[in-house]
Design a protein around this motif. Sequence first.
Motif, PDB file in Angstrom:
ATOM      1  N   ALA A  25       0.831  -1.207   0.000  1.00  0.00           N
ATOM      2  CA  ALA A  25       0.000   0.000   0.000  1.00  0.00           C
ATOM      3  C   ALA A  25       0.865   1.257   0.000  1.00  0.00           C
ATOM      4  N   SER A  26       1.984   1.213   0.710  1.00  0.00           N
ATOM      5  CA  SER A  26       2.894   2.367   0.713  1.00  0.00           C
ATOM      6  C   SER A  26       3.491   2.598  -0.670  1.00  0.00           C
ATOM      7  N   ARG A  27       3.843   1.507  -1.358  1.00  0.00           N
ATOM      8  CA  ARG A  27       4.382   1.658  -2.711  1.00  0.00           C
ATOM      9  C   ARG A  27       3.341   2.250  -3.655  1.00  0.00           C
ATOM     10  N   GLN A  28       2.109   1.801  -3.539  1.00  0.00           N
ATOM     11  CA  GLN A  28       1.065   2.353  -4.398  1.00  0.00           C
ATOM     12  C   GLN A  28       0.779   3.813  -4.068  1.00  0.00           C
ATOM     13  N   THR A  29       0.887   4.164  -2.796  1.00  0.00           N
ATOM     14  CA  THR A  29       0.662   5.554  -2.397  1.00  0.00           C
ATOM     15  C   THR A  29       1.768   6.460  -2.920  1.00  0.00           C
ATOM     16  N   ALA A  30       2.944   5.894  -3.189  1.00  0.00           N
ATOM     17  CA  ALA A  30       4.041   6.701  -3.731  1.00  0.00           C
ATOM     18  C   ALA A  30       3.677   7.306  -5.082  1.00  0.00           C
ATOM     19  N   ARG A  31       2.766   6.689  -5.823  1.00  0.00           N
ATOM     20  CA  ARG A  31       2.323   7.270  -7.100  1.00  0.00           C
ATOM     21  C   ARG A  31       1.622   8.603  -6.860  1.00  0.00           C
ATOM     22  N   LEU A  32       0.768   8.645  -5.829  1.00  0.00           N
ATOM     23  CA  LEU A  32       0.113   9.916  -5.494  1.00  0.00           C
ATOM     24  C   LEU A  32       1.127  10.932  -4.983  1.00  0.00           C
ATOM     25  N   ALA A  33       2.152  10.450  -4.253  1.00  0.00           N
ATOM     26  CA  ALA A  33       3.180  11.371  -3.757  1.00  0.00           C
ATOM     27  C   ALA A  33       3.905  12.054  -4.920  1.00  0.00           C
ATOM     28  N   LEU A  34       4.152  11.325  -6.012  1.00  0.00           N
ATOM     29  CA  LEU A  34       4.776  11.943  -7.187  1.00  0.00           C
ATOM     30  C   LEU A  34       3.902  13.057  -7.748  1.00  0.00           C
ATOM     31  N   VAL A  35       2.607  12.783  -7.839  1.00  0.00           N
ATOM     32  CA  VAL A  35       1.688  13.808  -8.359  1.00  0.00           C
ATOM     33  C   VAL A  35       1.666  15.023  -7.436  1.00  0.00           C
ATOM     34  N   ILE A  36       1.693  14.781  -6.112  1.00  0.00           N
ATOM     35  CA  ILE A  36       1.673  15.893  -5.164  1.00  0.00           C
ATOM     36  C   ILE A  36       2.936  16.735  -5.291  1.00  0.00           C
ATOM     37  N   VAL A  37       4.087  16.082  -5.475  1.00  0.00           N
ATOM     38  CA  VAL A  37       5.338  16.830  -5.648  1.00  0.00           C
ATOM     39  C   VAL A  37       5.277  17.680  -6.913  1.00  0.00           C
ATOM     40  N   MET A  38       4.766  17.098  -8.012  1.00  0.00           N
ATOM     41  CA  MET A  38       4.671  17.860  -9.252  1.00  0.00           C
ATOM     42  C   MET A  38       3.722  19.050  -9.091  1.00  0.00           C
ATOM     43  N   VAL A  39       2.570  18.814  -8.455  1.00  0.00           N
ATOM     44  CA  VAL A  39       1.611  19.907  -8.249  1.00  0.00           C
ATOM     45  C   VAL A  39       2.207  20.976  -7.334  1.00  0.00           C
ATOM     46  N   ALA A  40       2.981  20.544  -6.323  1.00  0.00           N
ATOM     47  CA  ALA A  40       3.600  21.515  -5.419  1.00  0.00           C
ATOM     48  C   ALA A  40       4.608  22.389  -6.156  1.00  0.00           C
ATOM     49  N   LEU A  41       5.424  21.778  -7.018  1.00  0.00           N
ATOM     50  CA  LEU A  41       6.386  22.568  -7.785  1.00  0.00           C
ATOM     51  C   LEU A  41       5.678  23.548  -8.721  1.00  0.00           C
ATOM     52  N   LEU A  42       4.663  23.031  -9.423  1.00  0.00           N
ATOM     53  CA  LEU A  42       3.931  23.915 -10.324  1.00  0.00           C
ATOM     54  C   LEU A  42       3.177  24.989  -9.544  1.00  0.00           C
ATOM     55  N   GLY A  43       2.629  24.616  -8.390  1.00  0.00           N
ATOM     56  CA  GLY A  43       1.919  25.592  -7.578  1.00  0.00           C
ATOM     57  C   GLY A  43       2.826  26.680  -7.060  1.00  0.00           C
ATOM     58  N   THR A  44       4.051  26.302  -6.720  1.00  0.00           N
ATOM     59  CA  THR A  44       5.007  27.319  -6.258  1.00  0.00           C
ATOM     60  C   THR A  44       5.321  28.318  -7.358  1.00  0.00           C
ATOM     61  N   ILE A  45       5.551  27.793  -8.562  1.00  0.00           N
ATOM     62  CA  ILE A  45       5.853  28.673  -9.684  1.00  0.00           C
ATOM     63  C   ILE A  45       4.653  29.550 -10.022  1.00  0.00           C
ATOM     64  N   TRP A  46       3.451  28.976  -9.906  1.00  0.00           N
ATOM     65  CA  TRP A  46       2.260  29.731 -10.250  1.00  0.00           C
ATOM     66  C   TRP A  46       1.892  30.753  -9.165  1.00  0.00           C
ATOM     67  N   ALA A  47       2.116  30.370  -7.897  1.00  0.00           N
ATOM     68  CA  ALA A  47       1.652  31.221  -6.800  1.00  0.00           C
ATOM     69  C   ALA A  47       2.612  32.354  -6.478  1.00  0.00           C
ATOM     70  N   THR A  48       3.879  32.199  -6.833  1.00  0.00           N
ATOM     71  CA  THR A  48       4.842  33.239  -6.456  1.00  0.00           C
ATOM     72  C   THR A  48       4.522  34.602  -7.063  1.00  0.00           C
ATOM     73  N   PRO A  49       4.251  34.687  -8.381  1.00  0.00           N
ATOM     74  CA  PRO A  49       3.902  36.020  -8.909  1.00  0.00           C
ATOM     75  C   PRO A  49       2.640  36.591  -8.269  1.00  0.00           C
TER      76      PRO A  49
END
Length: 652
Positions: free
Chosen positions: A310-334
Amino acid sequence: MSDNPTAGADVTSFTTALEEVSGRFVEGVHARYLAWFEAPAEFDSLRSSLAAASTSFIGLCLQIILVSGIVAGTFVLISRQAKPESAEGSRWRRFLYRSAAAVAALVVGLLVAQLLAGPGLPLRTLRLWTVLIVAACIMIFAVQAVILAKVRPEFRDRPIHLATQARDLTFALIWALGGLSVVATLRMWSAGPGITDLIGTSLVTIPTLVLLIRAVWRNRRTMAGSVAGHRPRGRWRAGFARIWPAIVIGILLFIAANAQIARTLGVALPGLAVLSSALMVVAIPHLDAIVWAWAQRGLESRSTSTAAVASRQTARLALVIVMVALLGTIWATPLAVGFGIDLRSVAREAFGVALIALMAAFLWNLISTAIDRISRIDGLPNPSGLPNPNMPRSRLGTLVPLLGAIGKSSVLVMAALSILVSIGVNVWPLITGLSVFGLAIGFGSQTLVKDIVSGLFFLIDDAFRAGEYIETTGAKGTVEKISVRSMTLRGTRGSLATIPYGQMGKIENFSRDWVTDKFNITVGYDTDIDFVRKLIKRVGLELAEDPEFKPWVLEPIKMQGVQEFGEYGIVLRVKATTRPGGAFAMKRQFYVRIRQVFKEQGIELPFPTVHIEGLQNPHEAENEPLEITPELKLAVAQSHTNRRRKKASTTE
């Protein structure tokens, strides 16, 4: 006019903030435009700084090229010592070789820099390039390893497509990292903002964006196949895979535009973070494939615990969260800079939501993994080795999917409520409203309550299981689906019948423990019954030893005795006791073999005959054949039809 002064004040404040952001943006564009015209003067100042440090622009460039070549060559030379193999240990071997290559390249680069440059900025510059080249080599090898990881069967016969994508991305990555290194060098030598911005925009951002878009567009089919996943593919997933390359291109344009907007507003984003975000978007399908294969290996391995899978399968969502966090940082900073938003509070709330989502995903995957493993165990052959794909499930295998659906629904509801609480929403009115609504449904839908309660007691009594053949009020068939309020039966002709539990009366189960099938065989009145009994017993023993039917047989086919004296012969009762579902094929084979044995022993099976009275030969010649006329044929057919109708009415 609006009657709500608060709403009007909010609109006014938003309009004012928007005007301020627009003014700051225009001022920033004008300032960058003017700074670019100062680039030649800043370049002359940079040359003066180089001369003051006892070096020249060309000499420093040659030293940087030499150090970069030595560092990259050392890294590649040592990394290639690990031959690619398919064994699990070779992965660790390649990792150790590349780690050693990075350390060796770093040491060699620092030594060469010490030999080439004297103390001061030239030495610091060469050391910076040494570190950046080692980091670039690690990043390039990581990207290639992710893309070329052959974890998807659909690409095993087309490795050239993945190699092309990896080569295009590697070229774009080399250009971007080289440009970032040049910008870092200019800042180290205190170059002016004009030349730094001009080189960073015209020679780094724009070319890198063009190269990444080119890599995505050239390899759009490969990327679409990576997103589509394994066959069979759902319609939604296949449609999303087709538009994924266009989505990636849009995200890349969005990243580049936001980075430039942030620089214009005076808050420059880290170049490495922007590049990492772009690479994450491009490589996310391949990362997801690697994590998925890792989770599947754990699911198929009995030594891996359910929680670990279950932890390995949850790592797929963690990848998406990291990508969204990076994009959100770039989008939210301006926006944060322009509207004065506190990024720390937003980050805290986003972190809380992400944590709740990860916990909910872990519980969801834990339930799914437990159900999958129980289903795999439940679908294995029984201890007798019976290879039956339609074998009824165990009681646990029947109840677990239903309990899993209830558990997943509970996890989803609790996660939604927790997220609302974390962002400051009062959920108690919502909970109270849902409770009242549920109470109203309970009073108004008594039939629904009856169905649910009846199904609960049917399952507690273990009246039926998934895969069993049952007969109930108005329908019979194989239990194919069990839900909260109804059950679905698959008939022998393929039809589906959905029956609510409240409408089910008596249930007759044909798939429990054992089944006794009784059928009749008719022999002539002049047949030796004892001899026929021995023949039936012999054929039954032969079938019981047949490898095709041996796992099914509990008691071999045998004759019980004389059932009745029929119209054409003696009716014998034969029975066989087998496991559920095994009597049908064995009975058909028994008919084939007993007919062959009867034929070999001269035993004739009786068939209907018609004796016609009242038809006399006009010449009273008993030995002469009687002429077959159409009237005679019609009379025989009518007599046979009447006899069959009489027998059918007697049976009913």
